[in-house]
Design an enzyme around this catalytic site. Structure first.
Site, PDB file in Angstrom:
ATOM      1  N   TYR A 114       0.803  -1.217   0.000  1.00  0.00           N
ATOM      2  CA  TYR A 114       0.000   0.000   0.000  1.00  0.00           C
ATOM      3  C   TYR A 114       0.835   1.266   0.000  1.00  0.00           C
ATOM      4  O   TYR A 114       0.283   2.366  -0.020  1.00  0.00           O
ATOM      5  CB  TYR A 114      -0.864   0.023   1.256  1.00  0.00           C
ATOM      6  CG  TYR A 114      -2.265  -0.453   1.043  1.00  0.00           C
ATOM      7  CD1 TYR A 114      -2.521  -1.802   0.850  1.00  0.00           C
ATOM      8  CD2 TYR A 114      -3.324   0.431   1.052  1.00  0.00           C
ATOM      9  CE1 TYR A 114      -3.815  -2.247   0.684  1.00  0.00           C
ATOM     10  CE2 TYR A 114      -4.614  -0.015   0.881  1.00  0.00           C
ATOM     11  CZ  TYR A 114      -4.853  -1.353   0.701  1.00  0.00           C
ATOM     12  OH  TYR A 114      -6.132  -1.783   0.537  1.00  0.00           O
ATOM     13  N   ASP A 152      -6.170  -4.904   5.612  1.00  0.00           N
ATOM     14  CA  ASP A 152      -7.282  -4.374   4.830  1.00  0.00           C
ATOM     15  C   ASP A 152      -8.289  -5.493   4.535  1.00  0.00           C
ATOM     16  O   ASP A 152      -9.503  -5.348   4.739  1.00  0.00           O
ATOM     17  CB  ASP A 152      -6.703  -3.808   3.517  1.00  0.00           C
ATOM     18  CG  ASP A 152      -7.750  -3.129   2.681  1.00  0.00           C
ATOM     19  OD1 ASP A 152      -8.670  -2.536   3.252  1.00  0.00           O
ATOM     20  OD2 ASP A 152      -7.644  -3.188   1.439  1.00  0.00           O
TER      21      ASP A 152
END
Ligand code: NAD
Length: 360
Positions: A124, A247
């Site tokens: 990310y 996530d």
């Protein structure tokens, strides 16, 4: 003394959800001085930025905020407000408690886990090399010198995981466990395959665990964790994960407790903390007084605890849980059928929570 808090209504269903949440927070008796600031699509239209400087300045001053969801239009060149916030304020820890309340239809009624997701590193981090770009070619040439060959038509994303980033997130997980009387921390990873990134995360997690002998520690390979979460959820407590796994497991957790409308969150950094629901702006329901405010209200519970208003936090959580348990004044997503005519709106759900608070 009143707590000064930055209040960001956001867009889509955000303003309705924030209004319901503000009302129940005030009904706890805790005093707030709200500094309302814009973010998202609405302000982008007027000011050409989804995240004006004055909003950031407010959070830097108050150190705490509560935020409604904001829309990120696909392909507009408009960056996600949440990514901006995390970067600007170094909100490195994402807390996602996933608790199945009585009265919610779920196959996993024993679920009571807290996901602690690292927010700044991993795949990310946004270090990407587009297929066909000059940077991509130079990176592949360099790797070629190290006898690493990557196909010419590949896009490349880099996964950095540092000792610094791992240590502070695992410490945050143990601190949370200690503060809230949790018994165990599980670190999830894929260290058997990614030895130098996930392997490092695991090595650091083990070192941090040694400094907290009073809390049990274990690790799980991420795929095995997913399998076990849906077969034996009661065995898990606090789970700490690098960004990408965090996530995915956060949404798994939200599904296990009955849906996005119920999953709260907090993004915590050294200088500030921002509380918001896991779900997005659900734009198709905008202005309809329809969606479930529970996730944002429970984010408000996390905020109360962060502000050391522990008793008010417990009281608000109990009032929300009681409304859900009774089941007669809940939103459509908590009814046995989604078109149940007895479902109430966002604002009537808040009225029911306020009545429960007053009865306590
Ligand atoms: P979403 O979470 O907004 O909605 C998906 C579906 O989940 C909705 O259509 C609805 O059926 C259900 N849902 C969501 N929240 C609910 C609630 N409170 N009560 C009842 N049902 C609810 O996800 P999406 O449609 O993928 O995203 C919409 C926008 O939100 C996108 O622009 C996305 O980028 C943005 N987003 C923002 C945040 C944030 O601000 N933190 C988080 C995720 C997505």
């Amino acid at each position: 003394m009143a707590h000064e808090v930055t209040l960001i209504p956001g867009d889509g269903t955000g303003p309705e959800l924030i209004e319901a949440t503000r009302r129940v927070l005030e009904a706890t008796g805790v005093e707030f001085q709200w500094d309302e600031q814009p973010a998202g699509e609405a302000v982008y239209g007027d000011e050409g930025t989804p995240f004006p400087d004055r909003t950031l300045e407010s959070i830097k001053r108050t150190h705490v905020g509560i935020k409604g969801p904001t829309t990120t239009p696909v392909g507009s060149g408009f960056r996600s407000v949440n990514v901006l916030l995390r970067k600007e304020l170094d909100l490195y820890a994402c807390l996602r408690p996933c608790k199945a309340y009585e009265g919610v239809r779920t196959r996993f009624p024993q679920t009571d886990i807290v996901i602690v997701r690292e927010n700044t590193e991993d795949l990310y981090a946004g270090i990407e090399f587009e297929r066909g770009s000059e940077e991509n070619r130079r990176l592949r040439d360099f790797l070629g010198e190290l006898d690493v060959s990557i196909r010419e038509d590949a896009g490349i994303s880099i996964k950095p995981i540092s000792v610094f980033g791992s240590e502070r997130i695992v410490e945050a997980a143990f601190d949370y466990a200690q503060e809230y009387g949790r018994r165990k921390v599980t670190a999830a990873h894929k260290a058997n395959i990614m030895k130098f990134s996930d392997g490092l995360f695991l090595e650091v997690a083990r070192e941090v665990a040694e400094r907290h002998p009073e809390i049990e520690f274990e690790d799980r390979i991420i795929d095995n964790l997913c399998n076990q979460l849906v077969s034996r959820p009661e065995e898990y407590d606090v789970i700490v994960l690098p960004n990408l796994y965090g996530d995915i497991v956060s949404d798994l957790g939200a599904g296990m407790i009955g849906g996005l409308g119920l999953a709260p969150g907090g993004n915590i950094g050294t200088e500030a903390a921002m509380f918001e629901a896991t779900h997005g702006s659900a734009p198709k329901y905008k202005g309809q007084n329809k969606v479930n405010p529970t996730a944002l209200m429970l984010s408000g519970v996390l905020m109360l605890r962060h502000l050391d208003e522990l008793e008010a936090g417990d009281r608000l959580e109990a009032a929300i849980a009681e409304v859900i348990r009774k089941g007669d004044r809940v939103t459509y997503d908590l009814k046995p059928s989604r078109d149940d005519p007895s479902a109430v709106g966002t604002s009537q759900f808040a009225d029911a929570v306020i009545e429960e608070l007053e009865a306590r």
